[in-house]
Design a protein around this motif. Structure first.
Motif, PDB file in Angstrom:
ATOM      1  N   VAL A  57       7.522   0.008   6.924  1.00  0.00           N
ATOM      2  CA  VAL A  57       6.804  -0.773   5.914  1.00  0.00           C
ATOM      3  C   VAL A  57       7.774  -1.605   5.084  1.00  0.00           C
ATOM      4  CG1 VAL A  57       5.393  -0.621   3.821  1.00  0.00           C
ATOM      5  CG2 VAL A  57       4.823   0.779   5.819  1.00  0.00           C
ATOM      6  N   VAL A  67       0.762  -4.892   3.304  1.00  0.00           N
ATOM      7  CA  VAL A  67       0.516  -4.104   4.505  1.00  0.00           C
ATOM      8  C   VAL A  67      -0.760  -3.306   4.265  1.00  0.00           C
ATOM      9  CG1 VAL A  67       1.320  -2.234   5.999  1.00  0.00           C
ATOM     10  CG2 VAL A  67       2.955  -3.916   5.128  1.00  0.00           C
ATOM     11  N   SER A 100       4.603   1.907  -3.078  1.00  0.00           N
ATOM     12  CA  SER A 100       4.783   0.521  -2.617  1.00  0.00           C
ATOM     13  C   SER A 100       4.615  -0.522  -3.713  1.00  0.00           C
ATOM     14  CB  SER A 100       3.780   0.223  -1.504  1.00  0.00           C
ATOM     15  OG  SER A 100       2.456   0.148  -2.028  1.00  0.00           O
ATOM     16  N   ALA A 104       1.253  -2.082  -0.419  1.00  0.00           N
ATOM     17  CA  ALA A 104       0.639  -1.424   0.732  1.00  0.00           C
ATOM     18  C   ALA A 104      -0.687  -0.832   0.282  1.00  0.00           C
ATOM     19  CB  ALA A 104       1.546  -0.340   1.307  1.00  0.00           C
TER      20      ALA A 104
END
Length: 236
Positions: A57, A67, A100, A104
């Motif tokens: 990631v 993501v 994140s 994400a």
């Protein structure tokens, strides 16, 4: 142009079907996004290494704005069980999402990818009847209306091993096949072999119509579409 990775770690069939649906969403709403898709095969490569998911990631986010992970939500009991397992796919993804800083996101496909396909039973009829023109056929239109669930995320297994969206789609596919060919009623083995299988999901997705009404039929698909919309609008 905003750039995004969509990851369906449970299945490459899911990857290909979601790819088709996502591109239809972009076309319908005229969103301007650059999207890349990865699936189970990618997960198999990175998941064996401790911390491999986060490393992957982090690499994506060097170029990507977001993501999105998509996994089946499964039934209530299944959800509870995987939350208890510290190294479950769900918890590994959740840990990455939580660290994140909003780059994400995890979306649970309620209940399964099949529930996304079931937003348009007429499209499913076109696929299994092998005739795209059935979308304009009054007989098939009326048949599909009778089969069409309202909220497909409510097609849920009440307990582990119960019937969910996948089983619903299997039964629908058999009804379509026997409507097209009534002789199949007397050939149960043939019908069983021809009914829906998950490997067909990418091909079925090509027949699914994406519009405001169909998106509203599944809350997780609606969340997914809104996520794409937000990214497209934020980067204008």
């Amino acid at each position: 142009m905003p750039r995004i990775h969509i990851w369906t770690p449970e299945s490459d069939y899911d990857r290909d079907a979601v790819c088709c649906i996502a591109r239809k969403i972009l076309d319908y709403y005229d969103y301007d996004l650059e999207i890349y898709f990865v699936g189970k095969s990618t997960w198999n490569n990175v998941g064996k290494e401790p911390g491999g998911l986060k490393k992957a990631v982090d690499i994506y986010l060097k170029k990507d704005d977001l993501v999105i992970f998509l996994i089946d939500s499964d039934g209530i009991q299944s959800q509870a069980q995987r939350r208890k397992e510290s190294n479950s796919l769900f918890n590994q993804i959740l840990q990455v999402v939580q660290t994140s800083e909003g780059k994400a996101k995890l979306i649970l496909m309620v209940q399964e990818l099949e529930a996304w396909l079931l937003i348009d039973c007429l499209g499913i009829c076109c696929y299994f009847a092998e005739n795209p023109k059935n979308r304009d056929n009054p007989d098939w239109i009326n048949f599909a209306k009778r089969q069409q669930p309202g909220k497909t995320n409510l097609i849920a297994e009440s307990e582990s091993g119960g019937k969910g969206a996948k089983e619903f789609l299997e039964e629908l596919s058999k009804a379509i096949l026997t409507k097209k060919n009534p002789n199949l009623k007397n050939k149960p083995n043939n019908l069983k072999a021809m009914k829906y299988d998950e490997k067909q999901s990418p091909a079925i997705a090509k027949y699914i119509e994406i519009n405001h009404q169909t998106i509203q039929r599944n809350d997780s698909l609606k969340e997914f579409a809104q996520c794409l919309q937000q990214l497209a609008n934020d980067k204008k």
